[in-house]
Design a protein around this motif. Structure first.
Motif, PDB file in Angstrom:
ATOM      1  N   MET A  44      74.575 -37.030 -52.571  1.00 29.26           N
ATOM      2  CA  MET A  44      73.597 -38.097 -52.681  1.00 29.26           C
ATOM      3  C   MET A  44      72.936 -38.314 -51.323  1.00 29.26           C
ATOM      4  N   LYS A  45      71.678 -38.677 -51.361  1.00 27.84           N
ATOM      5  CA  LYS A  45      70.968 -39.087 -50.155  1.00 27.84           C
ATOM      6  C   LYS A  45      70.680 -40.572 -50.277  1.00 27.84           C
ATOM      7  N   GLY A  46      71.259 -41.336 -49.360  1.00 28.08           N
ATOM      8  CA  GLY A  46      71.116 -42.782 -49.420  1.00 28.08           C
ATOM      9  C   GLY A  46      70.127 -43.305 -48.402  1.00 28.08           C
ATOM     10  N   PHE A  47      69.453 -44.383 -48.754  1.00 28.95           N
ATOM     11  CA  PHE A  47      68.441 -45.001 -47.894  1.00 28.95           C
ATOM     12  C   PHE A  47      68.743 -46.495 -47.770  1.00 28.95           C
ATOM     13  N   PHE A  48      68.674 -47.005 -46.553  1.00 27.42           N
ATOM     14  CA  PHE A  48      68.853 -48.426 -46.311  1.00 27.42           C
ATOM     15  C   PHE A  48      67.623 -48.963 -45.592  1.00 27.42           C
ATOM     16  N   VAL A  49      67.109 -50.089 -46.065  1.00 26.00           N
ATOM     17  CA  VAL A  49      65.907 -50.715 -45.502  1.00 26.00           C
ATOM     18  C   VAL A  49      66.328 -51.952 -44.710  1.00 26.00           C
ATOM     19  N   PHE A  50      65.920 -52.003 -43.428  1.00 23.82           N
ATOM     20  CA  PHE A  50      66.280 -53.113 -42.553  1.00 23.82           C
ATOM     21  C   PHE A  50      65.017 -53.788 -42.030  1.00 23.82           C
ATOM     22  N   PRO A  51      65.028 -55.106 -41.941  1.00 23.40           N
ATOM     23  CA  PRO A  51      63.884 -55.791 -41.318  1.00 23.40           C
ATOM     24  C   PRO A  51      63.894 -55.585 -39.812  1.00 23.40           C
ATOM     25  N   VAL A  52      62.704 -55.503 -39.242  1.00 27.72           N
ATOM     26  CA  VAL A  52      62.537 -55.415 -37.792  1.00 27.72           C
ATOM     27  C   VAL A  52      61.736 -56.632 -37.365  1.00 27.72           C
ATOM     28  N   PHE A  53      62.350 -57.464 -36.556  1.00 30.04           N
ATOM     29  CA  PHE A  53      61.730 -58.744 -36.197  1.00 30.04           C
ATOM     30  C   PHE A  53      60.892 -58.582 -34.931  1.00 30.04           C
ATOM     31  N   LYS A  54      59.574 -58.736 -35.136  1.00 27.53           N
ATOM     32  CA  LYS A  54      58.628 -58.678 -34.026  1.00 27.53           C
ATOM     33  C   LYS A  54      57.701 -59.878 -34.125  1.00 27.53           C
ATOM     34  N   ASN A  55      57.499 -60.547 -33.001  1.00 27.94           N
ATOM     35  CA  ASN A  55      56.661 -61.742 -33.007  1.00 27.94           C
ATOM     36  C   ASN A  55      55.218 -61.427 -33.385  1.00 27.94           C
ATOM     37  N   GLU A  56      54.754 -60.268 -32.958  1.00 25.44           N
ATOM     38  CA  GLU A  56      53.346 -59.943 -33.174  1.00 25.44           C
ATOM     39  C   GLU A  56      53.084 -59.239 -34.495  1.00 25.44           C
ATOM     40  N   ASN A  69      78.787 -37.189 -50.257  1.00 25.05           N
ATOM     41  CA  ASN A  69      79.242 -37.239 -51.646  1.00 25.05           C
ATOM     42  C   ASN A  69      79.690 -38.634 -52.059  1.00 25.05           C
ATOM     43  N   THR A  70      79.845 -39.542 -51.108  1.00 25.96           N
ATOM     44  CA  THR A  70      80.307 -40.889 -51.415  1.00 25.96           C
ATOM     45  C   THR A  70      79.377 -41.919 -50.788  1.00 25.96           C
ATOM     46  N   ILE A  71      79.288 -43.069 -51.435  1.00 24.81           N
ATOM     47  CA  ILE A  71      78.412 -44.130 -50.949  1.00 24.81           C
ATOM     48  C   ILE A  71      78.963 -44.752 -49.681  1.00 24.81           C
ATOM     49  N   SER A  72      80.275 -44.928 -49.602  1.00 27.18           N
ATOM     50  CA  SER A  72      80.876 -45.522 -48.411  1.00 27.18           C
ATOM     51  C   SER A  72      80.628 -44.662 -47.182  1.00 27.18           C
ATOM     52  N   ASN A  73      80.681 -43.338 -47.329  1.00 21.79           N
ATOM     53  CA  ASN A  73      80.425 -42.470 -46.183  1.00 21.79           C
ATOM     54  C   ASN A  73      78.951 -42.474 -45.810  1.00 21.79           C
ATOM     55  N   ILE A  74      78.063 -42.609 -46.806  1.00 22.11           N
ATOM     56  CA  ILE A  74      76.635 -42.742 -46.501  1.00 22.11           C
ATOM     57  C   ILE A  74      76.401 -43.964 -45.624  1.00 22.11           C
ATOM     58  N   GLN A  75      77.010 -45.084 -45.997  1.00 22.26           N
ATOM     59  CA  GLN A  75      76.860 -46.301 -45.210  1.00 22.26           C
ATOM     60  C   GLN A  75      77.418 -46.115 -43.796  1.00 22.26           C
ATOM     61  N   PHE A  76      78.546 -45.411 -43.671  1.00 25.64           N
ATOM     62  CA  PHE A  76      79.140 -45.155 -42.358  1.00 25.64           C
ATOM     63  C   PHE A  76      78.240 -44.261 -41.508  1.00 25.64           C
ATOM     64  N   LEU A  77      77.691 -43.205 -42.135  1.00 30.64           N
ATOM     65  CA  LEU A  77      76.821 -42.286 -41.390  1.00 30.64           C
ATOM     66  C   LEU A  77      75.538 -42.973 -40.945  1.00 30.64           C
ATOM     67  N   ILE A  78      75.015 -43.886 -41.751  1.00 28.82           N
ATOM     68  CA  ILE A  78      73.825 -44.628 -41.353  1.00 28.82           C
ATOM     69  C   ILE A  78      74.154 -45.578 -40.203  1.00 28.82           C
ATOM     70  N   SER A  79      75.369 -46.142 -40.205  1.00 28.31           N
ATOM     71  CA  SER A  79      75.789 -47.004 -39.099  1.00 28.31           C
ATOM     72  C   SER A  79      75.823 -46.232 -37.787  1.00 28.31           C
ATOM     73  N   GLU A  80      76.121 -44.933 -37.856  1.00 26.51           N
ATOM     74  CA  GLU A  80      76.131 -44.121 -36.645  1.00 26.51           C
ATOM     75  C   GLU A  80      74.737 -43.975 -36.037  1.00 26.51           C
ATOM     76  N   LYS A  81      73.688 -44.166 -36.864  1.00 27.18           N
ATOM     77  CA  LYS A  81      72.318 -44.062 -36.371  1.00 27.18           C
ATOM     78  C   LYS A  81      71.749 -45.415 -35.941  1.00 27.18           C
ATOM     79  N   SER A  82      72.551 -46.452 -36.089  1.00 30.02           N
ATOM     80  CA  SER A  82      72.080 -47.803 -35.815  1.00 30.02           C
ATOM     81  C   SER A  82      72.831 -48.396 -34.622  1.00 30.02           C
ATOM     82  N   PRO A  83      72.175 -49.232 -33.811  1.00 27.01           N
ATOM     83  CA  PRO A  83      72.873 -49.893 -32.704  1.00 27.01           C
ATOM     84  C   PRO A  83      73.875 -50.936 -33.169  1.00 27.01           C
TER      85      PRO A  83
END
Length: 366
Positions: A44-56, A69-83
């Motif tokens: 599976m290829k999972g996508f997560f949409v996050f808001p980006v807060f910018k004043n302008e 192959n699992t949703i939990s690992n998709i979430q973990f792998l996406i966390s690796e790309k996020s601060p």
């Protein structure tokens, strides 16, 4: 004594609170939407949409993806790309591609979401015709909302004001697990630089097995719930092909069930739909305030809705699905009925659909 008891309870609550792992909002990446496609080798290829807060700039968002192959690992792998750690506590809508819903099904996804205490139960699921990735990366014209909020508003508006039946994670999970009813979800398609809710995806147990068109969802919604809004549009089969639009339809449905003790006899189920609405358009030269014309429109609506309801029932029987929940309703009248027995008698059940239409206003263009 009461004072000491109060102090003890306060200390105990503090002890329980200290056991939980604290999470600061500033240190989390909270997803507002998620989606899943089925790719090669069963991944599976999972996508997560996050808001980006910018004043302008309002409505900015970021989409991160990962494959597994699992949703939990998709979430973990996406966390690796996020601060920050990725969580789904504010997710508004969850999208699944038609390919994934048809070939793999929804059980694994539902189990994962249902077990996560951070995720609520009011978010909306939807099936996407095509790829979820294409839909999420669609640029919405004249909108300052991020794609997750936009999709949530799109689905909610169609359920509240349109012909889509109401559903959410809680309702869908109950339908998936209950005996005597099958689940359904909104069906979304991408158009040129836009998207629309174009029908309803139908499930047999965990997998999608068919869909209803947008023209069929009005009658289906009238058969499964009472609602206060909607629109019914049709054309007469006359020489002028008269176009008719009825809006602000209020619907009430009731079921009359006559169970039988002899399984060789057919059970009888009558579905009675009562409609009230406003005649908004009637493209014809005759005066619409003529009682005979109003009665003719009412009878035509009654005939069309009843026939479409019967056609839907026959289609459900052929697909061996029961999205109307007739099995649950029948078992409420006959406690001896088991899901196994219902499956045997359902194909031969005598199911009738009746409709009564009342036009209450005639502010029309003609």
């Amino acid at each position: 004594m009461k004072r000491y008891l109060l102090i003890a309870l306060m200390l105990f609550s503090l002890f329980l609170t200290s056991c939980a792992q604290p999470r600061l909002l500033d240190e989390l990446n909270i997803s507002q939407a998620a989606g899943f496609d089925l790719v090669e080798d069963g991944e599976m290829k999972g996508f997560f949409v996050f808001p980006v807060f910018k004043n302008e700039q309002q409505g900015s968002y970021q989409i991160l993806s990962a494959r597994s192959n699992t949703i939990s690992n998709i979430q973990f792998l996406i966390s690796e790309k996020s601060p920050f750690q990725v969580v789904m506590g504010q997710v508004l809508v969850i999208l699944v591609s038609e390919k994934l819903a048809t070939e793999i099904g929804m059980i694994d996804l539902m189990n994962y979401i249902y077990r996560d205490p951070i995720i609520g139960s009011r978010q909306v699921f939807a099936v996407v015709g095509g790829e979820v990735e294409d839909l999420l990366f669609t640029k919405i014209n004249q909108s300052n909302l991020n794609i997750g909020v936009y999709l949530s508003d799109l689905l909610t508006q169609n359920m509240r004001e349109g012909n889509q039946p109401v559903t959410n994670q809680h309702i869908f999970m109950n339908q998936m697990l209950a005996k005597g009813v099958d689940a359904y979800l909104p069906y979304i398609e991408k158009t040129s630089h836009a998207m629309k809710v174009s029908g309803l995806a139908l499930f047999n147990h965990k997998k999608m097995v068919g869909r209803l068109s947008g023209e069929e969802t009005f009658t289906f919604k009238a058969m499964v719930e009472n609602h206060k809004n909607g629109i019914f549009e049709f054309r007469f089969d006359d020489e002028g092909r008269t176009h008719v639009v009825i809006e602000n339809i209020k619907s009430h449905v009731s079921y009359q069930i006559k169970p039988t003790d002899d399984l060789t006899n057919k059970p009888h189920i009558s579905i009675e739909i009562k409609l009230k609405g406003e005649l908004k358009e009637f493209m014809k030269s005759k005066k619409i305030d003529n009682p005979s014309i109003l009665q003719h429109v009412e009878k035509e609506v009654e005939k069309r809705v009843a026939q479409q309801g019967i056609d839907l029932v026959h289609s459900f029987k052929k697909q061996k699905i029961d999205p109307l929940g007739l099995g649950l309703k029948y078992r409420a009248e006959d406690k001896s009925m088991t899901p196994e027995k219902w499956q045997k008698i359902y194909p031969d059940a005598d199911i009738q659909v009746k409709c009564q239409m009342k036009l209450v206003q005639t502010g029309v263009s003609q």
